[in-house]
Motif scaffolding. Structure first.
Motif, PDB file in Angstrom:
ATOM      1  N   UNK A   1       0.843  -1.188   0.000  1.00 17.16           N
ATOM      2  CA  UNK A   1       0.000   0.000   0.000  1.00 17.16           C
ATOM      3  C   UNK A   1       0.882   1.243   0.000  1.00 17.16           C
ATOM      4  N   UNK A   2       0.721   2.095  -0.987  1.00 17.40           N
ATOM      5  CA  UNK A   2       1.500   3.320  -1.068  1.00 17.40           C
ATOM      6  C   UNK A   2       0.747   4.458  -0.396  1.00 17.40           C
ATOM      7  N   UNK A   3       1.509   5.415   0.120  1.00 17.70           N
ATOM      8  CA  UNK A   3       0.885   6.614   0.651  1.00 17.70           C
ATOM      9  C   UNK A   3       0.358   7.430  -0.517  1.00 17.70           C
ATOM     10  N   UNK A   4      -0.572   8.339  -0.231  1.00 22.12           N
ATOM     11  CA  UNK A   4      -1.169   9.150  -1.303  1.00 22.12           C
ATOM     12  C   UNK A   4      -0.112   9.956  -2.064  1.00 22.12           C
TER      13      UNK A   4
ATOM     14  N   UNK B   1       0.652   9.420  -6.066  1.00 22.26           N
ATOM     15  CA  UNK B   1       0.476  10.524  -7.012  1.00 22.26           C
ATOM     16  C   UNK B   1       1.769  10.798  -7.765  1.00 22.26           C
ATOM     17  N   UNK B   2       2.890  10.810  -7.037  1.00 22.12           N
ATOM     18  CA  UNK B   2       4.188  11.059  -7.672  1.00 22.12           C
ATOM     19  C   UNK B   2       4.523   9.961  -8.671  1.00 22.12           C
ATOM     20  N   UNK B   3       4.228   8.719  -8.293  1.00 21.87           N
ATOM     21  CA  UNK B   3       4.483   7.607  -9.198  1.00 21.87           C
ATOM     22  C   UNK B   3       3.624   7.679 -10.452  1.00 21.87           C
ATOM     23  N   UNK B   4       2.344   8.049 -10.276  1.00 20.25           N
ATOM     24  CA  UNK B   4       1.435   8.176 -11.419  1.00 20.25           C
ATOM     25  C   UNK B   4       1.901   9.291 -12.356  1.00 20.25           C
TER      26      UNK B   4
END
Length: 207
Positions: free
Chosen positions: A6-9, A13-16
């Motif tokens: 589970x990634x933090x928000x 967002x940065x990855x997307x």
């Protein structure tokens, strides 16, 4: 495995953002070299499906879910396939900067659609900032259309791409947040790309 991580928000967002920008830049370069955007898109979707299945075979991710939820999620695959196709056509006929700038106007329409469809009232600050972006997009697009080297069909495909992105995003939000589907992340990606191959294949077989 990392399929359940589970990634933090902020990290998500940065990855997307990184993946999205990287994909657009890479596709723009690839379209310029191959001159067969629809075929390139089909290859990308096939590689994605093969990659997900390979991860599953090595036990790195799980493919979980029920068939009713797969059916509910399937329309996102059709929308995603059309989004990618429209974006690929836009990259062939318009500049990368024009595509990026016009896409930046999409959040304003998503904000309005979320308000009308889901009852989420936007703040005045968010609305005002997005209106400023929309004004900038209109000015930039008008300037680009006045350039004799610009193809109006490029702007059309960019607008079509932005519209489809909005519809796809709203439907995905509905299925992920409001009426959640019981599917693992790997299943979501596999179904999206497998179903998305249907419209892309039809377009590939067309004239």
């Amino acid at each position: 495995g990392f399929g359940r991580m589970q990634l933090s928000a902020p990290a998500a967002i940065a990855g997307y953002m990184t993946a999205s920008v990287g994909m657009v830049v890479a596709n723009k370069r690839a379209v310029g070299l191959v001159h067969a955007g629809t075929l390139l898109l089909a290859v990308q979707q096939l590689v994605t499906c093969a990659f997900i299945l390979a991860l599953r075979c090595f036990g790195l991710i799980s493919l979980e879910g029920t068939w009713p939820d797969v059916v509910r999620w399937a329309p996102t695959g059709l929308l995603s396939g059309l989004v990618l196709w429209a974006g690929m056509q836009a990259l062939k006929l318009a500049s990368l900067s024009t595509l990026t700038v016009v896409r930046n106007a999409s959040p304003l329409f998503l904000l309005l659609a979320e308000w009308l469809a889901f009852g989420q009232t936007p703040s005045h600050g968010k609305a005002a900032s997005l209106v400023v972006i929309l004004v900038g997009v209109c000015i930039y697009t008008m300037d680009d259309l006045q350039d004799s080297s610009s193809d109006p069909w490029g702007i059309f495909y960019i607008a079509l791409d932005a519209f489809l992105v909005c519809v796809d995003s709203l439907y995905e939000r509905y299925l992920l947040a409001l009426q959640p589907v019981n599917l693992s992340t790997g299943t979501l990606v596999l179904v999206t790309n497998t179903v998305g191959l249907l419209p892309v294949s039809l377009l590939l077989l067309g004239p």
